[in-house]
Design an enzyme around this catalytic site. Sequence first.
Site, mmCIF file in Angstrom:
data_model
loop_
_atom_site.group_PDB
_atom_site.id
_atom_site.type_symbol
_atom_site.label_atom_id
_atom_site.label_comp_id
_atom_site.label_asym_id
_atom_site.label_seq_id
_atom_site.Cartn_x
_atom_site.Cartn_y
_atom_site.Cartn_z
ATOM 1 N N GLY A 22 0.647 -5.603 0.599
ATOM 2 C CA GLY A 22 -0.298 -5.729 -0.492
ATOM 3 C C GLY A 22 0.332 -6.228 -1.781
ATOM 4 O O GLY A 22 -0.344 -6.830 -2.618
ATOM 5 N N GLU A 62 2.279 -6.231 7.822
ATOM 6 C CA GLU A 62 1.295 -5.216 8.197
ATOM 7 C C GLU A 62 1.161 -4.987 9.698
ATOM 8 O O GLU A 62 0.918 -3.857 10.136
ATOM 9 C CB GLU A 62 -0.077 -5.581 7.615
ATOM 10 C CG GLU A 62 -0.226 -5.308 6.122
ATOM 11 C CD GLU A 62 0.199 -6.479 5.257
ATOM 12 O OE1 GLU A 62 -0.149 -6.500 4.063
ATOM 13 O OE2 GLU A 62 0.889 -7.386 5.774
ATOM 14 N N GLU A 68 0.294 -9.837 -1.458
ATOM 15 C CA GLU A 68 -1.094 -10.288 -1.584
ATOM 16 C C GLU A 68 -1.540 -10.346 -3.042
ATOM 17 O O GLU A 68 -2.306 -11.231 -3.425
ATOM 18 C CB GLU A 68 -2.010 -9.372 -0.766
ATOM 19 C CG GLU A 68 -1.835 -9.584 0.732
ATOM 20 C CD GLU A 68 -2.621 -8.590 1.565
ATOM 21 O OE1 GLU A 68 -3.490 -9.032 2.337
ATOM 22 O OE2 GLU A 68 -2.358 -7.374 1.447
ATOM 23 N N ALA A 93 0.830 -1.208 0.000
ATOM 24 C CA ALA A 93 0.000 0.000 0.000
ATOM 25 C C ALA A 93 0.861 1.253 0.000
ATOM 26 O O ALA A 93 1.990 1.262 0.505
ATOM 27 C CB ALA A 93 -0.913 0.001 1.224
#
Length: 287
Positions: A138, A161, A141, A93
Amino acid sequence: MPSAPTPSSVPSPAPADATPHGGLVRVERFDATEHPALAHVAEIVLDRPAAMNAVSTAMARDIAAATAAVAADPTVSCVVLSSSHDRAFCVGADLKERNAFSDADLMEQRPVARAAYGGVLGLPVPVVAAVDGFALGGGFELALSCDLIVAGEGALVGLPEVGVGVIPGGGGTQLLVRRVGWSRAARAVFTAARFTAAEALELGAVDEVVPAGTARDRALELARTIAAHSPVGLRSAKRAMRLGADVDLAAGLEIEDACWRATAFSGDRREGVAAFAEKRTPVWPGR
């Protein structure tokens, strides 16, 4: 630990067509004359190199748009998810953007982010992630949302995270558990560990490790092999595996039977059997 295979000679082709989706992601298709084996492969390229592909709100929208376009294209039989940056697949992110968010901003962004990660996860054809460099938070992910992950030897992956006060929110808590099992995933998430490519391979978090800088080549090689097979078969097989993964065996076999029926009476099945009998390469109708 499995040894890292050396990719065979695979073209790193320039696209015949590159469609930008907002400028931060592009979809590339390959010239069917120059690279016929890649004619049914689409490459989704994360293209925000100045920020190492940090996923901003705008980039999340572009990922969602790109995956929606590819999912709707019946000529695509396999997808490669790659990066335009040689040292980063995606660093996660965009925390600089997030730092300026109010709580209301964060809540407004949430469905945009979910659409991006869900777009990759929901692609109806096989998807191969080509990971060189950083794939963190992310970014990892996005890779976990793919069916296969090829990592270069210099890759560094992880879900850190909890170290910044959040949790993996792009599917990481669910996808990593399904890939490697509860205890291994728990260690990775709770310690916010970063794993080298070799460590990730041993963990089961990636599927193959290749020399640094060649993950895209190997991913395209795999995509070429996959895309040579029946388009109907590939989509039905992925659907059966995906829908059957979290149900009991009896229910899973019913899902498989439904997908088998959808495939067995297709033009692809007729062509596949005929080509086998006639000792020739199938020409798949894709329906």
